[in-house]
Enzyme design. Sequence first.
Site, PDB file in Angstrom:
ATOM      1  CE  LYS A 186      -3.211  -2.620  -2.280  1.00 25.72           C
ATOM      2  NZ  LYS A 186      -3.995  -2.202  -3.467  1.00 25.72           N
ATOM      3  CB  THR A 241       7.090  10.336  -0.150  1.00 19.20           C
ATOM      4  OG1 THR A 241       8.152   9.966  -1.050  1.00 19.20           O
ATOM      5  CG2 THR A 241       7.708  10.777   1.162  1.00 19.20           C
ATOM      6  CD  GLU A 262      12.931   0.559  -3.824  1.00 16.20           C
ATOM      7  OE1 GLU A 262      13.820  -0.091  -3.322  1.00 16.20           O
ATOM      8  OE2 GLU A 262      13.111   1.405  -4.716  1.00 16.20           O
ATOM      9  CD  GLU A 394       7.027  11.185  -7.480  1.00 17.95           C
ATOM     10  OE1 GLU A 394       6.174  10.991  -6.595  1.00 17.95           O
ATOM     11  OE2 GLU A 394       7.804  10.309  -7.882  1.00 17.95           O
TER      12      GLU A 394
HETATM   13  P1  NAP Z   1       0.321   5.248  -3.816  1.00 15.87           P
HETATM   14  O1  NAP Z   1      -0.963   5.950  -3.831  1.00 15.87           O
HETATM   15  O2  NAP Z   1       1.194   5.421  -2.632  1.00 15.87           O
HETATM   16  O3  NAP Z   1      -0.041   3.694  -4.026  1.00 15.87           O
HETATM   17  C1  NAP Z   1       0.920   2.682  -4.048  1.00 15.87           C
HETATM   18  C2  NAP Z   1       0.314   1.405  -3.535  1.00 15.87           C
HETATM   19  O4  NAP Z   1      -0.098   1.601  -2.190  1.00 15.87           O
HETATM   20  C3  NAP Z   1      -0.940   0.952  -4.286  1.00 15.87           C
HETATM   21  O5  NAP Z   1      -1.028  -0.463  -4.272  1.00 15.87           O
HETATM   22  C4  NAP Z   1      -2.052   1.534  -3.443  1.00 15.87           C
HETATM   23  O6  NAP Z   1      -3.272   0.836  -3.609  1.00 15.87           O
HETATM   24  C5  NAP Z   1      -1.479   1.320  -2.047  1.00 15.87           C
HETATM   25  N1  NAP Z   1      -2.009   2.215  -1.013  1.00 15.87           N
HETATM   26  C6  NAP Z   1      -2.669   3.397  -1.158  1.00 15.87           C
HETATM   27  N2  NAP Z   1      -3.001   3.888   0.057  1.00 15.87           N
HETATM   28  C7  NAP Z   1      -2.526   3.004   0.975  1.00 15.87           C
HETATM   29  C8  NAP Z   1      -2.533   2.952   2.406  1.00 15.87           C
HETATM   30  N3  NAP Z   1      -3.102   3.911   3.145  1.00 15.87           N
HETATM   31  N4  NAP Z   1      -1.940   1.920   3.012  1.00 15.87           N
HETATM   32  C9  NAP Z   1      -1.336   0.943   2.287  1.00 15.87           C
HETATM   33  N5  NAP Z   1      -1.320   0.912   0.950  1.00 15.87           N
HETATM   34  C10 NAP Z   1      -1.888   1.942   0.297  1.00 15.87           C
HETATM   35  O7  NAP Z   1       1.223   5.568  -5.048  1.00 15.87           O
HETATM   36  P2  NAP Z   1       0.780   5.552  -6.569  1.00 15.87           P
HETATM   37  O8  NAP Z   1       0.084   6.824  -6.823  1.00 15.87           O
HETATM   38  O9  NAP Z   1       0.093   4.282  -6.887  1.00 15.87           O
HETATM   39  O10 NAP Z   1       2.193   5.472  -7.278  1.00 15.87           O
HETATM   40  C11 NAP Z   1       2.915   6.606  -7.554  1.00 15.87           C
HETATM   41  C12 NAP Z   1       3.989   6.838  -6.526  1.00 15.87           C
HETATM   42  O11 NAP Z   1       4.791   5.685  -6.389  1.00 15.87           O
HETATM   43  C13 NAP Z   1       4.932   7.922  -6.927  1.00 15.87           C
HETATM   44  O12 NAP Z   1       5.227   8.732  -5.828  1.00 15.87           O
HETATM   45  C14 NAP Z   1       6.175   7.180  -7.372  1.00 15.87           C
HETATM   46  O13 NAP Z   1       7.361   7.889  -7.303  1.00 15.87           O
HETATM   47  C15 NAP Z   1       6.158   6.025  -6.454  1.00 15.87           C
HETATM   48  N6  NAP Z   1       6.932   4.917  -7.020  1.00 15.87           N
HETATM   49  C16 NAP Z   1       8.156   4.653  -6.496  1.00 15.87           C
HETATM   50  C17 NAP Z   1       8.936   3.633  -7.031  1.00 15.87           C
HETATM   51  C18 NAP Z   1      10.298   3.334  -6.490  1.00 15.87           C
HETATM   52  O14 NAP Z   1      10.872   2.292  -6.835  1.00 15.87           O
HETATM   53  N7  NAP Z   1      10.875   4.196  -5.689  1.00 15.87           N
HETATM   54  C19 NAP Z   1       8.447   2.879  -8.093  1.00 15.87           C
HETATM   55  C20 NAP Z   1       7.201   3.195  -8.599  1.00 15.87           C
HETATM   56  C21 NAP Z   1       6.447   4.212  -8.031  1.00 15.87           C
HETATM   57  P3  NAP Z   1      -4.435   1.410  -4.585  1.00 15.87           P
HETATM   58  O15 NAP Z   1      -3.741   1.940  -5.797  1.00 15.87           O
HETATM   59  O16 NAP Z   1      -5.268   0.204  -4.841  1.00 15.87           O
HETATM   60  O17 NAP Z   1      -5.141   2.448  -3.811  1.00 15.87           O
END
Ligand code: NAP
Length: 498
Positions: A186, A241, A262, A394
């Site tokens: 997804k 996180t 991650e 962050e």
């Molecule tokens: P996010 O809001 O946590 O979303 C990540 C993924 O999770 C998306 O596919 C999102 O779907 C989905 N998601 C959102 N709410 C969810 C829930 N309640 N249950 C299950 N899945 C859910 O993060 P983001 O804003 O997209 O990405 C930024 C964050 O990712 C930052 O904190 C960054 O540091 C972290 N990141 C970490 C790494 C690593 O390798 N450590 C790499 C890249 C990014 P939708 O977007 O469709 O809502």
Amino acid sequence: MDQSSNRLSLPSSPREFGFFVDGEWRGGREFFDRASPGHGAVVTRIPRCTNKDLEDAVAAARTAFEDRRWSGLSGGERAGVLLRAAEGLRRRRDEIAYWETLENGKPISQARGEIDHSIACFEMGAGAARLLHGDSFNSLGDNLFGMVLREPIGVVGLITPWNFPFLILCERVPFILASGCTIVAKPSEVTSATTLILAEVLAEAGLPAGVYNVVTGSGRTIGQAMTEHPDIDMLSFTGSTAVGRSCVRASADSNFKKLGLELGGKNPMIVFADADLDEAADGVAFGIGFNTGQCCVSGSRLMVERSIAEEFEARLADKMARIRVGDPLDERTQVGAITTEAQNTTILDYIARGQAEGARVVTGGTPLDFGGGQYIAPTLFAGVTRGMAIAQDEIFGPVLSSMPFDTMEEAIRLANDTVYGLSASVWTKNLDKALAVTRRVRAGRFWVNTMMAGGPEMPLGGFKQSGWGREAGMYGVEEYTQIKSVHIELGKRTPWIE
Ligand code: NAP
């Protein structure tokens, strides 16, 4: 391409996608219209899958796993499919990069580089499929022989974020497939196109139906349902996180699915006075500017030795001001758009907060207007102290917080002064200092006199609240296996009952 301006054009109409289950494309009933963050024009229409669609995808992945159509193949046969997929990606490199740029806002030249890295991941995955092996114990006495088998863990749910939609996908999929698992992926709703295109590439490469399935929709609906699903054996989640924490809860409340997490980072870059200061300034500018600072491993905290702090900040500000920010479809652009409006607001709020808390903007600090889309100038804050929000949170944008230090001990203490532990870099010509810092700063990825270098051989993952487990390389493949100890009695059994 518009040859006069060296710029690709927007598509004439939005591209509509289906979702992919059991080797077939299915049409959506409802759609999400995605606008290009660099221009504000709708570029793709992505299905909003239902819970029933997710059930179908998990059932397909389960059947494909249980009947061993994939895990029952030899490592060499799985490697063949992965190598053909690498060739397929090579053929479609420019097309995949184009849709990645349209949905994400990253520069087109960067997107192409990410597809190249993704191809390398598939080639590495092919090697890993052949190399994966267990262990044996010939040391248990003449009557007992021990074997340790590695078996694929089963159905893997894969939830990916919007910052590197294709690269992060490809840092996982080939390694999951190498292990013999099946997948329900997804992507983030705002960047789903290239995850769907990969389904086409894999099918053409000969991946059996049901082994790679893609459902699309929001995280709150489909993503959450995946975290709770009792028939998903492992979930690889890359994202914030906060959502990582909810994955842990959902796993505990459902089937104790194994988690690979991650998560976020607030990554330090430590510059000593004896570093090559021009190279360090270039690397630090890259560390915060690349992908508009929307990298989990972006260097977002600068620790610089006090004796050179002012000079270094000036040199760095000069470089940051010269980064070519602009239209992602322009070949010359180095830094593109902020991927979502919500993220744009978050970054601008943090910039305002940094100023309100008393930090000084050395360069940037403002939105940039290119007649559409959302852009922010690479921003350097000086005079940051550890209690400020811009020192701890962050931000996930092109905002760098600079703090001076006097001794190596202080630099290490400052670097570790965060709940995260994803990555770090150190800049010095002194090997003793470089290694001392590398040993004592708690981070899963470390760079010495460089930033964000790597290859699919090297594992990715975090310490502390940056996550659990490792992706990529042989370490990554092993995460998707479980271990079975087999004990074989040899010769005549010593009776228990006389
Ligand atoms: P996010 O809001 O946590 O979303 C990540 C993924 O999770 C998306 O596919 C999102 O779907 C989905 N998601 C959102 N709410 C969810 C829930 N309640 N249950 C299950 N899945 C859910 O993060 P983001 O804003 O997209 O990405 C930024 C964050 O990712 C930052 O904190 C960054 O540091 C972290 N990141 C970490 C790494 C690593 O390798 N450590 C790499 C890249 C990014 P939708 O977007 O469709 O809502």
